[in-house]
Structures are given as C-alpha cells and as structure tokens.
Motif scaffolding. Sequence first.
Motif, PDB file in Angstrom:
ATOM      1  N   ALA A 106       0.837  -1.209   0.000  1.00  0.00           N
ATOM      2  CA  ALA A 106       0.000   0.000   0.000  1.00  0.00           C
ATOM      3  C   ALA A 106       0.870   1.257   0.000  1.00  0.00           C
ATOM      4  O   ALA A 106       0.600   2.220  -0.722  1.00  0.00           O
ATOM      5  N   LEU A 107       1.932   1.247   0.798  1.00  0.00           N
ATOM      6  CA  LEU A 107       2.849   2.398   0.840  1.00  0.00           C
ATOM      7  C   LEU A 107       3.617   2.534  -0.463  1.00  0.00           C
ATOM      8  O   LEU A 107       3.919   3.641  -0.905  1.00  0.00           O
ATOM      9  N   LEU A 108       3.936   1.399  -1.079  1.00  0.00           N
ATOM     10  CA  LEU A 108       4.655   1.438  -2.357  1.00  0.00           C
ATOM     11  C   LEU A 108       3.826   2.151  -3.419  1.00  0.00           C
ATOM     12  O   LEU A 108       4.359   2.902  -4.240  1.00  0.00           O
ATOM     13  N   GLN A 109       2.516   1.935  -3.399  1.00  0.00           N
ATOM     14  CA  GLN A 109       1.632   2.594  -4.359  1.00  0.00           C
ATOM     15  C   GLN A 109       1.627   4.103  -4.174  1.00  0.00           C
ATOM     16  O   GLN A 109       1.539   4.855  -5.133  1.00  0.00           O
ATOM     17  N   ARG A 110       1.761   4.553  -2.921  1.00  0.00           N
ATOM     18  CA  ARG A 110       1.684   5.990  -2.645  1.00  0.00           C
ATOM     19  C   ARG A 110       3.062   6.647  -2.673  1.00  0.00           C
ATOM     20  O   ARG A 110       3.309   7.573  -3.442  1.00  0.00           O
ATOM     21  N   LEU A 111       4.002   6.146  -1.862  1.00  0.00           N
ATOM     22  CA  LEU A 111       5.326   6.765  -1.766  1.00  0.00           C
ATOM     23  C   LEU A 111       6.198   6.465  -2.981  1.00  0.00           C
ATOM     24  O   LEU A 111       7.059   7.252  -3.354  1.00  0.00           O
ATOM     25  N   GLY A 112       5.967   5.304  -3.592  1.00  0.00           N
ATOM     26  CA  GLY A 112       6.795   4.889  -4.723  1.00  0.00           C
ATOM     27  C   GLY A 112       6.550   5.659  -6.002  1.00  0.00           C
ATOM     28  O   GLY A 112       7.251   5.458  -6.993  1.00  0.00           O
ATOM     29  N   GLN A 113       5.559   6.557  -6.009  1.00  0.00           N
ATOM     30  CA  GLN A 113       5.260   7.322  -7.215  1.00  0.00           C
ATOM     31  C   GLN A 113       5.982   8.670  -7.248  1.00  0.00           C
ATOM     32  O   GLN A 113       5.783   9.461  -8.164  1.00  0.00           O
ATOM     33  N   GLN A 114       6.812   8.945  -6.256  1.00  0.00           N
ATOM     34  CA  GLN A 114       7.503  10.231  -6.219  1.00  0.00           C
ATOM     35  C   GLN A 114       8.467  10.365  -7.382  1.00  0.00           C
ATOM     36  O   GLN A 114       9.097   9.397  -7.808  1.00  0.00           O
ATOM     37  N   ALA A 115       8.594  11.607  -7.879  1.00  0.00           N
ATOM     38  CA  ALA A 115       9.402  11.863  -9.074  1.00  0.00           C
ATOM     39  C   ALA A 115      10.855  11.456  -8.880  1.00  0.00           C
ATOM     40  O   ALA A 115      11.526  11.044  -9.814  1.00  0.00           O
ATOM     41  N   GLY A 116      11.357  11.561  -7.656  1.00  0.00           N
ATOM     42  CA  GLY A 116      12.759  11.253  -7.400  1.00  0.00           C
ATOM     43  C   GLY A 116      13.097   9.791  -7.581  1.00  0.00           C
ATOM     44  O   GLY A 116      14.267   9.413  -7.622  1.00  0.00           O
ATOM     45  N   PHE A 117      12.076   8.918  -7.677  1.00  0.00           N
ATOM     46  CA  PHE A 117      12.316   7.495  -7.845  1.00  0.00           C
ATOM     47  C   PHE A 117      12.544   7.101  -9.303  1.00  0.00           C
ATOM     48  O   PHE A 117      13.048   6.034  -9.582  1.00  0.00           O
ATOM     49  N   LYS A 118      12.119   7.938 -10.220  1.00  0.00           N
ATOM     50  CA  LYS A 118      12.152   7.542 -11.620  1.00  0.00           C
ATOM     51  C   LYS A 118      13.566   7.605 -12.185  1.00  0.00           C
ATOM     52  O   LYS A 118      14.293   8.561 -11.975  1.00  0.00           O
ATOM     53  N   GLN A 119      13.948   6.568 -12.913  1.00  0.00           N
ATOM     54  CA  GLN A 119      15.243   6.543 -13.579  1.00  0.00           C
ATOM     55  C   GLN A 119      15.009   6.605 -15.091  1.00  0.00           C
ATOM     56  O   GLN A 119      14.118   5.943 -15.605  1.00  0.00           O
ATOM     57  N   VAL A 120      15.842   7.366 -15.767  1.00  0.00           N
ATOM     58  CA  VAL A 120      15.730   7.460 -17.225  1.00  0.00           C
ATOM     59  C   VAL A 120      17.036   6.969 -17.826  1.00  0.00           C
ATOM     60  O   VAL A 120      18.059   7.639 -17.770  1.00  0.00           O
ATOM     61  N   LYS A 121      17.015   5.777 -18.364  1.00  0.00           N
ATOM     62  CA  LYS A 121      18.213   5.222 -18.986  1.00  0.00           C
ATOM     63  C   LYS A 121      17.870   4.536 -20.299  1.00  0.00           C
ATOM     64  O   LYS A 121      18.580   4.672 -21.278  1.00  0.00           O
ATOM     65  N   PHE A 122      16.763   3.799 -20.297  1.00  0.00           N
ATOM     66  CA  PHE A 122      16.380   3.039 -21.479  1.00  0.00           C
ATOM     67  C   PHE A 122      15.258   3.746 -22.234  1.00  0.00           C
ATOM     68  O   PHE A 122      14.344   4.294 -21.626  1.00  0.00           O
TER      69      PHE A 122
END
Length: 391
Positions: free
Chosen positions: A101-117
């Motif tokens: 449940a926390l992953l759905q909410r906290l895991g959407q923060q912009a700082g988590f996104k990686q751009v490589k592929f």
Amino acid sequence: MANITLFSQIISNLDRSVFNKLVKEHGSDKHQKGYNSWTHLVAMLFCQFAKSQSLRDISNGLRSATGNLNHLGVQSAPSKSSISYQNKHRGWELFRDLYYALLQRLGQQAGFKQVKFKIKSKIFLLDSTTISLCLSVFDWAKYKTAKGAVKMHTLLDYDGNLPAYVNITDGKTADNKGAYDIPLVRGSVIVADRFYNDFHLLNVWDSNSVYFVVRHKENLRFDTVKELELPQNRHPHLLKDEIISLSAQTSKAKYKGKLRRISIWSDEHQCAVEVITNNLKWCANTISELYKSRWQVEIFFREIKQLLHIKSFIGTSPNAVWVQIWTALITILVLKALRAMAKHDWHLSNLMAFIRLNLFVKIDLQLWLDRPFEPPPKPHPQYIQGILFKN
C-alpha cells in the motif's frame, strides 16, 4: 524548531487511515492484550531505525521517549513480553500488505524515476538472497545439515530499486521455483541470472506477453537459425547476435518458440556472458545494458543487509522472522522516499546513520533533509547570556 521529534515526523508519512483499513481487513487487533497493531508497527520500525539488538532495547528505547510517545500515536511503551507475544501471533500478512500500500503511494515520487532506457516496457530485476539463521534456534528453517536459512525471492522495480514483489521461503527452495508466483505485467521485461533459465518458467512469461533477458547455462543446446549483423564501429563488447531454436527434446517440449542469443564481453570478469531473450526487435546493445542493470538488485540486497536489522532476529518463530523482514522493507521504502524528498544529495547509508543519531531530536524534517550540515540559527540577542566578569 519543530515541536515533535524526527522519528514522529517520519512515522507521520505513513497513512494511518490505510493502515487502519488493513487492520480491520486482517482482524489484527483481536486479542491484542493492550498492544494494538499500530504500536506493534511503531515498535518494529523503531527496531529498524535504531538497529535495536533485542526486545529489551526496543522497549527501553521507546520508554526513553516518555512524553513524545503520544506524537507517535502510542499510549505507552510496550514491554518486551508484549512485543515477543505479538511478533509470534499477529499475522505478518498485515505488514506485507502495508508495504504494498505504501509502495503505491510513496513509490510514485518523481525522485524514484530513472531514465536510462528508451524502451517503453516496465523493467523488473529478479533475484534472491539467502538470510542465514542458526539451526539450533530456528529449527524450522532447514537449509543444510548444520545451517538454517530463509530465502527472499525479490522482483525489483528498476524505477526506485524497490521490490514490486517479495516471496519469502525456506532456504531450500530453488530460485526458479520461488519465481512462479510473481505477478506478471503485460509488456514488461524481467531481467534475471542463469538460475532462472527454466524453460517452463520462460514459457509462462512468454505466454503472458512478458519479455525476458536471462543469462543462459553453459550446457544450452541450440541450433542457429540466423546470425544478425553487429553494429559497425560501435559497441565492441557485443560479440554475437543470433536467432536460435532449442535442440534438446526436453527443452524444446517446454519452450517451442525461437529465441535470440547475444554474447557480451565482460571487462569486469574477463569473460563472455551469453544471454537469451524472447524480444527479437530491440537492438543488441539495449539488451546488453538491460542485463547489466541486473546488478541493481545485488546493490539492493547489500543495502538491506548492511543498513537494516535482518541478519539477526529478535524472535525465533517463522511469523516473527517474517514480521521483521517486512518491517525492514517498509523502512527501506520510507528511507528512499525521504531521500527523494531531500534537496541534499544523500547517500542512503549516511541518511540512515544520521536518522539513527537524531531519532528523538526535535527538528524540522524537511529542513534537516535539505540542509543537514547548516549550523543552527543564532539566538535572539535578548536570550544571549551576559558577561559575568570583566577584567
């Protein structure tokens, strides 16, 4: 200056209404004996953040907070016997569902996104880690003759490097067997090591429109259908790119389709690494980079073992071990969310160490995350002590 402690502000990031809903669904507060699920969660998170080595450490540590406990939503510090009882009897599934449940909410923060592929597919990294246990104490965790263990099969989301799925089994469960229950996302790609080179498992993934990039075993028997051209004057680490079909009857019965086989030179290990994939369109370098990204799951395992309290356990029952592992995963999720919130470029180990030293310090969390080394503001002149003696 904040009026509540750093630990209280961190706990406030957990959605209490979501937790209460899960408690109701699981019926976790029945027979609570005055020690409800929220107090249990706070105690186990304190265990992780403070790296408490025993039930006594948790109980005494929370007791030392005295008047600050009400900011944590806790009425009184639990005794060590209460923590022990609930670790054994309150279902670990509550903490698992809270993590997701926390992953759905906290895991959407912009700082988590990686751009490589450049590919649009969601990337997952699959591996497992073994957590050793003393067989004489954890007699249910049979692994080897004189050794106990549990195994944590982990599907890591490439964005944020957080588990999208975890399956905890006994230490004897093979990696590929622990992977059959992982949730499959249509159009995603799973990257894994050769222990997952199980053609029945790969066929299940392929049938569900999931791409895979898996290192194949050295004894793989195949026929080359077509050899593809390698890029000219670019990517010298690519040694071979070919379309193959399996030639061994047992393998062919499990996976009938064509595969792509790519040989990659590893400077680190000074050897060729061969991977297979069911994606026939991506460029060879993209596939090689996807396999290299698998190292992120090894980094994740190193982080949780070094930073969190999962190499020794405060309870000996399977339920207590599962509770401690899931609260460790909640802690790493909260840590990464805090790092994503911060303007300061925190290393995760430094962030955990600084939090541990300042758990009950009253300071504004966001200000501390952004400027941890800035000296405190100078006091107003009227509060400065005067000179008592003059020469």
